[in-house]
Design an enzyme around this catalytic site. Structure first.
Site, short mmCIF file in Angstrom:
data_model
loop_
_atom_site.label_atom_id
_atom_site.label_comp_id
_atom_site.label_asym_id
_atom_site.label_seq_id
_atom_site.Cartn_x
_atom_site.Cartn_y
_atom_site.Cartn_z
N TYR A 42 -2.06 -1.67 11.06
CA TYR A 42 -2.06 -1.56 9.61
C TYR A 42 -1.73 -1.51 8.89
O TYR A 42 -0.49 -1.78 7.65
CB TYR A 42 -3.89 -1.20 9.21
CG TYR A 42 -3.87 -1.60 8.02
CD1 TYR A 42 -3.88 -2.19 7.22
CD2 TYR A 42 -4.00 -0.50 6.82
CE1 TYR A 42 -4.20 -2.63 5.74
CE2 TYR A 42 -3.45 -0.41 5.42
CZ TYR A 42 -3.54 -1.74 4.40
OH TYR A 42 -3.98 -2.10 3.46
N SER A 76 0.66 -1.21 0.09
CA SER A 76 -0.21 -0.24 0.26
C SER A 76 0.49 1.04 0.13
O SER A 76 2.14 1.22 0.51
CB SER A 76 -1.02 0.21 1.35
OG SER A 76 -1.18 1.69 1.19
N LYS A 132 1.78 -4.04 6.57
CA LYS A 132 2.46 -3.59 4.79
C LYS A 132 3.87 -3.16 5.04
O LYS A 132 4.64 -4.07 4.79
CB LYS A 132 1.56 -2.48 4.33
CG LYS A 132 0.20 -3.00 4.26
CD LYS A 132 -0.46 -3.52 3.55
CE LYS A 132 -1.26 -4.19 3.52
NZ LYS A 132 -1.26 -5.43 3.01
#
Ligand code: UDP
Length: 349
Positions: free
Chosen positions: A151, A126, A155
Site C-alpha cells: 500500500y 500519505s 503511494k
C-alpha cells in the site's frame, strides 16, 4: 459552476470533500465503484448541502468507462483522485490487487486528463511515504523511506508516476496531499467512516468498543520512547482535511502557483499518543472506554507528526478543530450509524 471530478467520492475522505466543494460553490462529479462505500452516502451529502451530486458507479481501473465519463465532463477544471485500496495489512496479503487498483487507476485518470484537457490533479498521498523519520516534525523535505507495505509503495510510486507524466505534458499540474491520520466525522453526523468488518484503525475501534460491538480496545504497546509509552500520530479532523482539497484546487489554478508539481503535509502539526486519544474520547463524550495494554503491532511506527508550515503559508490552509471536537464527532457518527442499522434490521424483518 466549476466542475470537479472526485474519484472515490462516496468514501470516507471523499464524501467529506464533496461536501466542502459544494459548500465552496463547486459542482462535484463523483466516480466510485462502491467497493468500500455505500450509495446512501449520497443521501447524507444531500442532507448536509441540499444538493445531490452527479454520481457515476464506475471503477477507475476501467479505462473505457473513464473515457466516457471524462468525455461527458471535459469542462471539469480538476480531478481529486481518492479512489484506491487503503488497507495496509490487506496489501501485504494481496500485493498485486493493490498495485493493479492503485496504479492502473491513477494511470487511467492521468491518461483521460491528458486526452480530455482536464489539467489539474489533486492526489491523495500519505505520510506513510516518510516511514519513521529521524527528525520530527516531518517537513516535505524529509526523504522518502523504503515502503513498509505494498500500500505504502503504491503511494510512493504514484507520486513518481505523476511527476514523470507532468514532465511530458506541460499543460498538466498536480498537487499531492500527504495525509497524516484522518479521524472524526462531519458534525451533522450524516456522513462518517464506514469500516469494513473489524476496524484496523484506532478511532473506529474506539467508537465500536464504546458502543458495545467490540469488547475491549487493545492498546498496541506502551513501551515506546514517548511520554506515556504509546505511539504518537498526528490525528487530523476529516472535515479540516477535506477543506485542504478545496484550498489545493484553488491554489492549483491560481496565478500564485508557478510549480507544475507540488506536495504538502496535511496534519495538525501536533502529535498525540494513543492514551491521549482515549482520554480525549472519554472527556468529550463522557463515555468510559474498556481498554487494555497489549503487545506491539508488527510494523507500527513509534512516532510521527507533521510540520504543516508549507500548507499553512502556501495553501492558506490550517487545521482548526480540536482533538476533543473530533473524537466527539466520531462518537456522534457511531451512535447514528447504530440507530440507522437497527432501523434497517427492523425493516428487513
Ligand atoms: N492502535 C491501537 N489499537 C488499535 C488500533 C490502533 O493501539 O486497535 C494504535 C496503533 O498502534 C497506532 C495508532 O493507534 O499507534 C494509530 O493506528 P492506526 O492504525 O489508526 O494508524 P497508523 O498506524 O496507520 O498510523
Amino acid at each position: 459552476m466549476k466542475k470537479i471530478i472526485i474519484t472515490g467520492g462516496t468514501g470516507y475522505i471523499g464524501s467529506h470533500t464533496v461536501v466542502e466543494f459544494i459548500n465552496a460553490g463547486y459542482e462535484p462529479i463523483i466516480i466510485d465503484n462502491l467497493s468500500n462505500s455505500n450509495i446512501n452516502v449520497l443521501d447524507g451529502i444531500e442532507k448536509i448541502t441540499g444538493k445531490r451530486p452527479t454520481f457515476y458507479k464506475a471503477d477507475v481501473t476501467d479505462n473505457f468507462a473513464m473515457d466516457k465519463i471524462f468525455y461527458e465532463n471535459d469542462d471539469a477544471i480538476a480531478v481529486v483522485h481518492f479512489a484506491a485500496s487503503k488497507a495496509v495489512g490487506e496489501s501485504v496479503q494481496k500485493p498485486l490487487m493493490y498495485y493493479r487498483n492503485n496504479l492502473n487507476g491513477l494511470i487511467n485518470i492521468l491518461e483521460q486528463m491528458e486526452k480530455h484537457g482536464v489539467n489539474g490533479l489533486v492526489f491523495s498521498s500519505s505520510c506513510t511515504v516518510y516511514g519513521q523519520p529521524e527528525i520530527l516534525p516531518v517537513t516535505e523535505n524529509t526523504p522518502f523511506a523504503k515502503a513498509e507495505s505494498p500500500y505504502g509503495n503504491t503511494k510512493k510510486i504514484s507520486e513518481e508516476i505523476i511527476q514523470d507524466t507532468l514532465k511530458a505534458t506541460p499543460a498538466l499540474k498536480a498537487i499531492a496531499l500527504r495525509y497524516f491520520n484522518p479521524i472524526g466525522a462531519h458534525p451533522s453526523a450524516y456522513i462518517g467512516e464506514l469500516p469494513n468488518g473489524t476496524p484496523n484503525n484506532l478511532m473506529p475501534y474506539i467508537t465500536q468498543t464504546a458502543i458495545g460491538i467490540r469488547e475491549c480496545l487493545s492498546v498496541f504497546g506502551n513501551d515506546y520512547n514517548t511520554p506515556d509509552g504509546t505511539p504518537i500520530r498526528d490525528y487530523i479532523n476529516v472535515v479540516d482535511l477535506a477543506k485542504a482539497h478545496v484550498a489545493a484546487v484553488k491554489y492549483l489554478n491560481s496565478h500564485k502557483n508557478d510549480k507544475q508539481f507540488d506536495f504538502f503535509n496535511i496534519g495538525t502539526g501536533k502529535g498525540s499518543t494513543v492514551l491521549e486519544v482515549i482520554n480525549s474520547f472519554e472527556r468529550s463524550t463522557g463515555v468510559k472506554l474498556n481498554y487494555k495494554i497489549a503487545g506491539r503491532r508488527a510494523g507500527d511506527i513509534e512516532k510521527v507528526w507533521a510540520d504543516t508550515t508549507k500548507a499553512n503559508k502556501v495553501l492558506g490552509w490550517k487545521a482548526e478543530k480540536t482533538l476533543d471536537e473530533t473524537t466527539l464527532s466520531a462518537w456522534e457518527w457511531e451512535k447514528r450509524l447504530r440507530v440507522k442499522s437497527e432501523e434497517l434490521i427492523v425493516k428487513s424483518h
